[in-house]
Design an enzyme around this catalytic site. Sequence first.
Site, short mmCIF file in Angstrom:
data_model
loop_
_atom_site.label_atom_id
_atom_site.label_comp_id
_atom_site.label_asym_id
_atom_site.label_seq_id
_atom_site.Cartn_x
_atom_site.Cartn_y
_atom_site.Cartn_z
N ASP A 151 33.93 7.50 59.96
CA ASP A 151 34.29 7.16 61.19
C ASP A 151 34.66 5.71 61.44
OD1 ASP A 151 31.76 6.83 60.61
OD2 ASP A 151 31.08 6.37 62.74
N HIS A 168 28.94 11.69 60.97
CA HIS A 168 29.53 10.75 60.06
C HIS A 168 28.49 10.17 59.28
CE1 HIS A 168 33.59 11.18 60.74
NE2 HIS A 168 33.50 11.55 61.93
N TYR A 225 37.90 16.60 42.13
CA TYR A 225 38.64 15.40 42.11
C TYR A 225 38.87 14.62 40.65
CZ TYR A 225 37.59 15.93 47.00
OH TYR A 225 37.21 16.33 48.32
N GLU A 284 27.76 -2.80 62.11
CA GLU A 284 29.21 -2.84 62.98
C GLU A 284 29.88 -4.24 62.75
OE1 GLU A 284 29.46 0.77 66.20
OE2 GLU A 284 28.89 -1.36 66.62
#
Length: 420
Positions: free
Chosen positions: A129, A124, A327, A403
């Site tokens: 994630d 990831h 895209y 995090e």
Amino acid sequence: MIRNFLLLTTLFGFNAIADIQQDIENIETQMLEWRRHIHQHPELSNREYKTAEYVASHLKSLGMKVETGIAFTGVVGILEGDQPGPLLALRADMDALPVTEQVDLPFASKVTAEYRGEPVGVMHACGHDTHVAILMAVAEVFANNTDQLAGTLMFIFQPAEEGAPGDEEGGAELMLAEGLFKDMKPEAAFGLHVTSSMPSGVIGYRQGPMMAAVDDFELTVIGQQTHGSRPWSGIDPIVTSAQIINSVQTIISRRTDVTKAPAVVSFGAIKGGIRNNIIPDDVTMVGTIRNFDMGIRDNIHHQLGHIIDHVAEANDAHVEFKINEGYPVTVNDPALGEKMLPSLVKVFGDRGVVDPGLITGAEDFSYFANEVPGLYFFMGVTPPDRDYTTAPTNHSPHFYVDESALLNGVRAFVQLVQDY
């Protein structure tokens, strides 16, 4: 006086607001567990089977209506609030990249898979994630506080944002083609993306065009093989390819109004021949196109084909040429942005919301934003003790996420929903 204050807090919902904010704080530990599990078990585009099961199981445990198997592995959860109101969509992408992780983490990925016929590590490396874990946390917060939800939420867990493999379809475009917004069309869609190019506690947002449209192209220049000592007896695809590469650069420098919007045409690979004294039969090349205006995009497509055909013809070579449309431009709806920017400022502060400028990366959230007003922003995840200007970028095997920044993503989604 105390009795009157308690009565006011009950009447105006201050206790309920405090409850939902406390639930946001309380979800952090669980969110990080989800993130680490998903990080340790990454799956490539259109192969997110276990990730989808993991997400669907969580949404079902919250009592949501859950649909799976959209665009192969996509998951959608529907949560109805206790009060009437609009339908809003929140989106997270689930796929990982063919990158071998080189970050020293106890939950680092050891997963391998096959990509384009070769064994690869899977990581990831773009932070999807974290997107999944953040949206799972938002789902739980609102599921526990439906009395604070005036309307309905559509939680979209999307596969294949990094692009479907080979000739497969996938991603947001396929989810919409399969009818995602057909029976329930949201009033607006919100999405976020973590980035190492900003420090934790800062987000990047701009109204209007934000991320580029992307198209890939591939061409084969077909000549006639001959000995390198006798080039006149064949047709040289290498010289022809060199002329094509140089001529194509004039599309942006001489044929595009760059005062309107920037654009890029780049060649990424060229392959032809194997020996120093043999002119080969053919040469293959691949490249990418990035731009922020769909009219400019059309002109680039036309000019690219025009130049390739005529340069090949001038050298008596033939060419096989194909553009693979990717895209479209990711556009933040101006009216939605004007309405919701104060919500982001509430979470990140005046100094925490910056204009990142135009970003030449691409995102298939653009398909959702073409269907309904969209708001998309980047959230910094480089810790304060690291220099975000030199931090390993998204897609790097050294990509690292602070995090402690992730709870801000939950706060932002909750604030956007409540204020809308």
